[in-house]
Design an enzyme around this catalytic site. Structure first.
Site, PDB file in Angstrom:
ATOM      1  N   ASP A  46       8.018  25.067 -24.792  1.00 14.38           N
ATOM      2  CA  ASP A  46       8.157  25.105 -23.651  1.00 14.38           C
ATOM      3  C   ASP A  46       9.379  24.397 -22.872  1.00 14.38           C
ATOM      4  O   ASP A  46       9.791  24.291 -21.943  1.00 14.38           O
ATOM      5  CB  ASP A  46       6.820  24.674 -22.784  1.00 14.38           C
ATOM      6  CG  ASP A  46       6.493  23.177 -23.254  1.00 14.38           C
ATOM      7  OD1 ASP A  46       7.258  22.686 -23.843  1.00 14.38           O
ATOM      8  OD2 ASP A  46       5.719  22.643 -22.379  1.00 14.38           O
ATOM      9  N   SER A  47       9.971  23.829 -24.070  1.00 20.36           N
ATOM     10  CA  SER A  47      11.261  23.321 -23.701  1.00 20.36           C
ATOM     11  C   SER A  47      12.273  24.399 -23.285  1.00 20.36           C
ATOM     12  O   SER A  47      13.450  23.989 -22.873  1.00 20.36           O
ATOM     13  CB  SER A  47      11.845  22.378 -24.953  1.00 20.36           C
ATOM     14  OG  SER A  47      11.665  23.219 -25.892  1.00 20.36           O
ATOM     15  N   ASP A  85       3.635  28.304 -27.676  1.00 19.09           N
ATOM     16  CA  ASP A  85       3.515  26.918 -26.956  1.00 19.09           C
ATOM     17  C   ASP A  85       2.828  27.107 -25.618  1.00 19.09           C
ATOM     18  O   ASP A  85       3.240  27.860 -24.744  1.00 19.09           O
ATOM     19  CB  ASP A  85       4.742  26.343 -26.724  1.00 19.09           C
ATOM     20  CG  ASP A  85       4.709  24.707 -26.790  1.00 19.09           C
ATOM     21  OD1 ASP A  85       3.831  24.375 -26.904  1.00 19.09           O
ATOM     22  OD2 ASP A  85       5.796  24.198 -26.632  1.00 19.09           O
ATOM     23  N   LYS A 115       0.118  26.053 -29.941  1.00 17.62           N
ATOM     24  CA  LYS A 115       0.251  24.554 -29.838  1.00 17.62           C
ATOM     25  C   LYS A 115      -0.370  24.080 -28.568  1.00 17.62           C
ATOM     26  O   LYS A 115       0.218  24.867 -27.701  1.00 17.62           O
ATOM     27  CB  LYS A 115       1.521  24.221 -30.238  1.00 17.62           C
ATOM     28  CG  LYS A 115       1.637  22.668 -30.157  1.00 17.62           C
ATOM     29  CD  LYS A 115       3.305  22.139 -30.705  1.00 17.62           C
ATOM     30  CE  LYS A 115       4.241  22.364 -29.493  1.00 17.62           C
ATOM     31  NZ  LYS A 115       4.233  21.611 -28.485  1.00 17.62           N
ATOM     32  N   GLU A 117      -0.737  20.444 -25.946  1.00 18.21           N
ATOM     33  CA  GLU A 117      -0.459  19.005 -25.951  1.00 18.21           C
ATOM     34  C   GLU A 117      -1.664  18.275 -25.676  1.00 18.21           C
ATOM     35  O   GLU A 117      -2.327  18.731 -24.553  1.00 18.21           O
ATOM     36  CB  GLU A 117       0.703  18.843 -24.812  1.00 18.21           C
ATOM     37  CG  GLU A 117       2.198  19.245 -25.392  1.00 18.21           C
ATOM     38  CD  GLU A 117       3.189  18.810 -24.427  1.00 18.21           C
ATOM     39  OE1 GLU A 117       2.980  18.089 -23.343  1.00 18.21           O
ATOM     40  OE2 GLU A 117       4.189  19.399 -24.351  1.00 18.21           O
ATOM     41  N   GLU A 184       4.890  13.353 -32.034  1.00 14.29           N
ATOM     42  CA  GLU A 184       6.233  13.426 -31.310  1.00 14.29           C
ATOM     43  C   GLU A 184       6.635  12.025 -30.808  1.00 14.29           C
ATOM     44  O   GLU A 184       5.682  11.272 -30.101  1.00 14.29           O
ATOM     45  CB  GLU A 184       6.534  14.221 -29.995  1.00 14.29           C
ATOM     46  CG  GLU A 184       7.840  14.192 -29.452  1.00 14.29           C
ATOM     47  CD  GLU A 184       8.103  15.432 -28.485  1.00 14.29           C
ATOM     48  OE1 GLU A 184       7.407  16.353 -28.123  1.00 14.29           O
ATOM     49  OE2 GLU A 184       9.226  15.089 -27.758  1.00 14.29           O
TER      50      GLU A 184
HETATM   51  O1  KIV Z   1       8.760  22.701 -26.505  1.00 13.42           O
HETATM   52  C1  KIV Z   1       9.228  21.999 -27.448  1.00 13.42           C
HETATM   53  O2  KIV Z   1      10.206  22.136 -27.609  1.00 13.42           O
HETATM   54  C2  KIV Z   1       8.216  21.251 -28.238  1.00 13.42           C
HETATM   55  C3  KIV Z   1       8.917  20.204 -29.286  1.00 13.42           C
HETATM   56  C4  KIV Z   1       9.296  19.204 -28.812  1.00 13.42           C
HETATM   57  C5  KIV Z   1       8.158  20.355 -30.700  1.00 13.42           C
HETATM   58  O3  KIV Z   1       7.130  21.096 -28.285  1.00 13.42           O
END
Ligand code: KIV
Length: 287
Positions: A46-47, A85, A115, A117, A184
């Site tokens: 999600d970055s 994500d 994934k 968080e 992280e």
């Molecule tokens: O979204 C992302 O890039 C991440 C990384 C920090 C692993 O979750």
């Protein structure tokens, strides 16, 4: 052609002491480069919100944005283990929402794992997704979706009290059913402890070397993102520098009329007299 890894391969890599190298990408182009380079896994993170869309954080990213980019990554890297994500808001309200959105990643973007968080506070969501038959990766420590409540993108677990919270989170997500875990932005000692205690693969980003592998944002590793580079990232190339230089050269060549060169032009293959007749005919038309 590389063979796509499975969760069993990842578990075996851990057992054999082979480190996994994975990266974060958002499009087919970079996914394909990573696959050609022999990456073990890809995450369409999600970055994407910060790197591609120019937001200050990851919170504005929606399910539709995430799905579209994850699909592109899958098309670019059909033989690579792919992690979807879950964006902010896609698993926070209810376990039903969490399962529904995880299913979207599986059905629409052909992921191998999703994934999400958080630790103790999302254990019920992890349990629900895992009970529905999907593979879940946990993500604890510095969790960018909750950076506002952390006072920014700050390393976590630097005191005994906060290290305890991270270890509690690791136990909670493991018990809830995650098959792999990402830490992280935590001190190496904390990651090393979690790694020693967890029977599943534990990966790090900004968590030191004592774990089962590393992930990095391709945007950081390749020098693409100019706004901010975390302390833990290493730059292996300078794409931003090359891009600015290349576009600058293009601008100069357009202005000096050296581009397009003869090799960049198409040739007329018809009869020259006919072409002149066509132009004469068209000249009669007012514009
Ligand atoms: O979204 C992302 O890039 C991440 C990384 C920090 C692993 O979750």
């Amino acid at each position: 052609m590389t063979k796509k890894k499975t969760i069993t391969d990842l578990v075996n890599m851990k057992a054999n002491g082979e480190k996994a190298a994975w990266a974060v990408v958002y499009d087919a182009c970079f996914a394909s480069y990573a696959e050609q380079a022999g990456i073990d896994m890809l995450l369409c993170g999600d970055s994407v919100g910060m790197i591609v869309y120019g937001y200050e954080g990851t919170v504005p990213v929606t399910m539709d944005i995430s799905i579209a980019h994850t699909q592109a990554v899958r098309r670019g890297a059909p033989n690579t283990y792919l992690i979807g994500d879950m964006p902010f808001g896609s698993y926070h309200e209810s376990t039903q929402d969490a399962v529904h959105n995880a299913v979207r990643f599986y059905k629409e973007a052909d992921v191998d794992c999703i994934k999400l968080e958080g630790g103790v506070r999302v254990a019920d969501k992890i349990r629900a997704i895992s009970d529905a038959g999907m593979v879940v990766m946990g993500h604890i420590g510095l969790t960018p979706q909750s950076s506002a409540s952390m006072g920014g993108f700050k390393a976590q677990g630097k005191t005994t009290e906060t290290a305890r919270a991270i270890i509690e989170d690791a136990f909670a997500v493991y018990e809830a059913g995650v098959k792999t875990l990402l830490l992280e932005g935590v001190p190496e000692e904390v990651c090393a402890y979690v790694h020693e205690r967890m029977p599943i693969p534990v990966y790090g980003i900004g968590a030191g070397i004592q774990c089962d592998g590393q992930v990095i944002l391709a945007a950081d590793a390749l020098g693409m993102y100019q706004n901010f580079t975390p302390k833990f990232a290493k730059k292996y190339a300078d794409i931003a520098g090359e891009a600015v230089r290349g576009i600058g050269d293009y601008v100069s060549e357009v202005k000096s009329e050296t581009f397009p060169a003869p090799e960049n032009k198409y040739k007329y293959t018809g009869d020259k007299d006919d072409l002149q007749k066509l132009f004469d005919e068209m000249n009669a038309r007012s514009v």
